[in-house]
Design a protein around this motif. Structure first.
Motif, short mmCIF file in Angstrom:
data_model
loop_
_atom_site.label_atom_id
_atom_site.label_comp_id
_atom_site.label_asym_id
_atom_site.label_seq_id
_atom_site.Cartn_x
_atom_site.Cartn_y
_atom_site.Cartn_z
N PHE A 1 33.43 42.99 51.47
CA PHE A 1 34.03 41.66 51.40
C PHE A 1 35.46 41.81 50.89
O PHE A 1 35.80 42.77 50.20
CB PHE A 1 33.27 40.77 50.42
CG PHE A 1 31.85 40.49 50.81
CD1 PHE A 1 31.51 39.36 51.54
CD2 PHE A 1 30.83 41.37 50.42
CE1 PHE A 1 30.19 39.09 51.88
CE2 PHE A 1 29.50 41.11 50.77
CZ PHE A 1 29.19 39.98 51.50
N LEU B 1 35.71 34.30 49.43
CA LEU B 1 35.33 35.68 49.76
C LEU B 1 35.07 35.76 51.26
O LEU B 1 34.28 34.99 51.80
CB LEU B 1 34.06 36.05 48.99
CG LEU B 1 33.79 37.52 48.79
CD1 LEU B 1 34.89 38.18 47.97
CD2 LEU B 1 32.44 37.72 48.10
N GLU B 2 35.72 36.71 51.91
CA GLU B 2 35.58 36.85 53.36
C GLU B 2 34.78 38.11 53.66
O GLU B 2 35.12 39.19 53.16
CB GLU B 2 36.98 36.97 53.97
CG GLU B 2 37.03 36.68 55.44
CD GLU B 2 38.49 36.61 55.88
OE1 GLU B 2 39.02 37.68 56.22
OE2 GLU B 2 39.07 35.51 55.82
N ARG B 3 33.73 37.94 54.47
CA ARG B 3 32.92 39.09 54.87
C ARG B 3 33.71 39.90 55.90
O ARG B 3 34.17 39.35 56.90
CB ARG B 3 31.63 38.56 55.48
CG ARG B 3 30.59 39.58 55.75
CD ARG B 3 29.36 38.89 56.36
NE ARG B 3 28.51 39.85 57.01
CZ ARG B 3 27.29 40.16 56.61
NH1 ARG B 3 26.76 39.56 55.59
NH2 ARG B 3 26.59 41.06 57.25
#
Ligand SMILES: C[S@@+](CC[C@H](N)C(=O)[O-])C[C@H]1O[C@@H](n2cnc3c(N)ncnc32)[C@H](O)[C@@H]1O
Length: 146
Positions: A117, A124-126
């Protein structure tokens, strides 16, 4: 997991789940300093001995529940969660620097995907699945409670 963090040597790193300190020692070698926490006293004691024996002196080793992170040493440039939970515990997001990386086995324990992430301005970006894996469960307040 360590590779996924993309460490350059300057980072302040949080490791949740010290175990006997093997990964801790690698993180310590590849970053500026490491805060590492485990909830089992015997493991922390063993890790302390292992790190001392190998001359690792840039690790703050803590005993306690790390499922909510270690806010008193935040923010971190990188976080590695070494135990499985179906989602990233929310307190960890706020303890990660913008642009910082977090790696965690996502799953129920025993059958996971290790996911990378990245902290953005919105949360939060996967980013990507790094590998399938089998981990013990993350326990504690923001992990499995039983
Ligand atoms: C797979 S082991 C870690 C192995 C270690 N990172 C290594 O490479 O040697 C998972 C660890 O997470 C710890 N753990 C589980 N839940 C935790 C929590 N809430 N806070 C801190 N440690 C936790 C367990 O006690 C266990 O030592």
């Amino acid at each position: 997991m360590i590779e996924g963090l993309g460490l350059t040597g300057d980072e302040h790193v949080l490791e949740i789940g010290t175990g006997v300190g093997f990964q801790t020692a690698l993180l310590a070698r590849l970053s500026h300093d490491v805060v590492s926490i485990d909830m089992w006293p015997d493991l922390v004691q063993q890790a302390r001995r292992n790190l001392a024996r190998n001359g690792v002196d840039n690790v703050e080793l803590l005993l306690g529940d790390g499922s909510g992170g270690v806010p008193e040493h935040a923010p971190y440039d990188a976080v590695v969660v070494s135990a499985a939970f179906p989602e990233v515990p929310p307190p960890l997001i706020g303890q990660l620097e913008h642009g910082g990386r977090l790696v965690q086995p996502i799953g129920p324990g025993g059958r996971e995907e290790v996911v990378l992430f990245r902290r953005t301005t919105t949360g939060l970006e996967r980013q990507e699945v790094l590998t399938p894996a089998s981990f013990v469960r993350l326990r504690g307040r923001y992990g499995f409670t039983s």
